[in-house]
Design an enzyme around this catalytic site. Sequence first.
Site, PDB file in Angstrom:
ATOM      1  N   GLY A 179      70.756  57.407  66.511  1.00  0.00           N
ATOM      2  CA  GLY A 179      69.346  57.072  66.633  1.00  0.00           C
ATOM      3  C   GLY A 179      68.398  57.867  65.765  1.00  0.00           C
ATOM      4  N   GLY A 238      69.164  59.103  62.038  1.00  0.00           N
ATOM      5  CA  GLY A 238      69.248  59.022  60.586  1.00  0.00           C
ATOM      6  C   GLY A 238      69.035  60.366  59.920  1.00  0.00           C
ATOM      7  N   THR A 251      82.427  60.523  57.161  1.00  0.00           N
ATOM      8  CA  THR A 251      83.423  60.218  56.145  1.00  0.00           C
ATOM      9  C   THR A 251      84.652  61.078  56.425  1.00  0.00           C
ATOM     10  OG1 THR A 251      81.712  59.737  54.517  1.00  0.00           O
ATOM     11  CG2 THR A 251      83.907  60.205  53.676  1.00  0.00           C
ATOM     12  N   GLN A 300      70.135  40.448  20.617  1.00  0.00           N
ATOM     13  CA  GLN A 300      69.248  41.599  20.793  1.00  0.00           C
ATOM     14  C   GLN A 300      68.996  41.907  22.274  1.00  0.00           C
ATOM     15  OE1 GLN A 300      64.901  41.488  19.780  1.00  0.00           O
ATOM     16  NE2 GLN A 300      65.522  42.928  18.163  1.00  0.00           N
ATOM     17  N   HIS A 327      78.112  40.332  32.792  1.00  0.00           N
ATOM     18  CA  HIS A 327      79.302  39.550  33.119  1.00  0.00           C
ATOM     19  C   HIS A 327      78.973  38.113  33.518  1.00  0.00           C
ATOM     20  CE1 HIS A 327      81.392  43.433  33.179  1.00  0.00           C
ATOM     21  NE2 HIS A 327      82.538  42.778  33.286  1.00  0.00           N
ATOM     22  N   GLY A 328      77.712  37.833  33.814  1.00  0.00           N
ATOM     23  CA  GLY A 328      77.342  36.487  34.204  1.00  0.00           C
ATOM     24  C   GLY A 328      78.056  36.061  35.480  1.00  0.00           C
ATOM     25  N   GLY A 329      78.471  34.802  35.535  1.00  0.00           N
ATOM     26  CA  GLY A 329      79.124  34.287  36.731  1.00  0.00           C
ATOM     27  C   GLY A 329      80.407  35.010  37.067  1.00  0.00           C
ATOM     28  N   GLU A 348      73.906  61.417  51.789  1.00  0.00           N
ATOM     29  CA  GLU A 348      73.326  62.763  51.649  1.00  0.00           C
ATOM     30  C   GLU A 348      71.804  62.728  51.521  1.00  0.00           C
ATOM     31  OE1 GLU A 348      75.506  64.416  52.469  1.00  0.00           O
ATOM     32  OE2 GLU A 348      77.372  64.240  51.369  1.00  0.00           O
ATOM     33  N   THR A 363      68.360  59.728  51.854  1.00  0.00           N
ATOM     34  CA  THR A 363      67.828  58.587  51.120  1.00  0.00           C
ATOM     35  C   THR A 363      66.916  59.037  49.983  1.00  0.00           C
ATOM     36  OG1 THR A 363      65.895  58.453  52.554  1.00  0.00           O
ATOM     37  CG2 THR A 363      67.846  57.206  53.238  1.00  0.00           C
TER      38      THR A 363
END
Length: 400
Positions: free
Chosen positions: A133, A135, A162, A294, A353-355, A378, A380
């Site tokens: 509760g 953060g 972790t 470009q 990379h596009g799609g 660590e 925000t």
Amino acid sequence: MSRLAQTEGLTDIQREILSTVRDFVDKEILPVATELEHRDEYPTAIVEGLKELGVFGLMIPEEYGGLGESLLTYALCVEEIARGWMSVSGIINTHFIVAYMLKQHGTEEQKEYFLPKMALGEIRGAFSMSEPGLGSDVSAITSKAVQDGDEYVLNGQKMWLTNGGTSTLVAVLCRTGDAQEGVAPHKAMTTFLVEKEPGFGEVRPGLTIPGKIDKMGYKGVDTTELIMDGLRIPADRVLGGTPNRGFYQMMDGVEVGRVNVAARGCGVARRAFELGVAYAQQRHTFGKPIAQHQAIQFKLAEMGTKVEAAHAMMVNAARKKDSGARNDLEAGMAKYLASEYCKEVVEDAFRIHGGYGFSKEYEIERLYREAPMLLIGEGTAEIQKMIIGRRLLEEYRTQD
């Protein structure tokens, strides 16, 4: 070797360590990272390889069986590991925060007992401040420890550990005093060294590690809750032997953690740049590689500049800490800039990379889901800005 993210002034030993880690990443991590990440599988073989290389003892003093290297060496190794797979660098990070806290604040008995085993990777560390509760508001923690003879009884719930399941030692911050008028909350907190069995469920009497939290990214590494219900801890497992110093000990460790997160951001951003610049030379549109347009060259220029700037700031923060000077300003700046730039570089590589960037067959898809964790880990961006702003006002305070 990439021209980007080079570090001046390294010793021959540092360069040799980095070369060894880089080779390990190229041969043992990159070929399997995406497959393991998609399966959310803990990288056991990779971790065992890092143990053999001595990485778990990198910053632990030689007298306790470690390599006795600097924070800078550690951060540069983390950058290389994160370039391969960011989750692996997370496994290293929490371990080293706990080892650093023991080295700086532990009693001699605590150092002699834990550090040699941590250097070998036999004991692996996790640390725990956050709760469901609150953060980033560490001063508001409700987990409590009450002394009962030569033991403390711990009760409460922790969040976002972790290595919560795989670790065997957790540094846990608890409240050890009631709020009193004129006494700041952070002066009534204590860090406990909690030993446990690896795994999930009840890992020792009074301590439960529920199953892994299912995450968008940062997979492979286990992220868990920690529930204490009448957990009894001997008084000699208070970090440093003296209660009510836990907040300061944790914040010291977090400064190391913020340099680590900055290094992770640098590593992920560098990998995203590598993927983007390679794909831009392979993909053809309108009769030529898109790298010759470009618009793409401008994007690559911005990406490369961000990689270089973040790396320089991370190196500066690590060297500041190594000098023994206060580095919360530099660590906050490095963490803030590197994580934000990482997000932007990854997104630009994704766009190049596009799609195909949306396909799980391409590595950039994994990086796109991993980068957001660095924005909140660590502390925000907003927390970093608060730290940076306050420290700048201290440095540039005008006379009334």
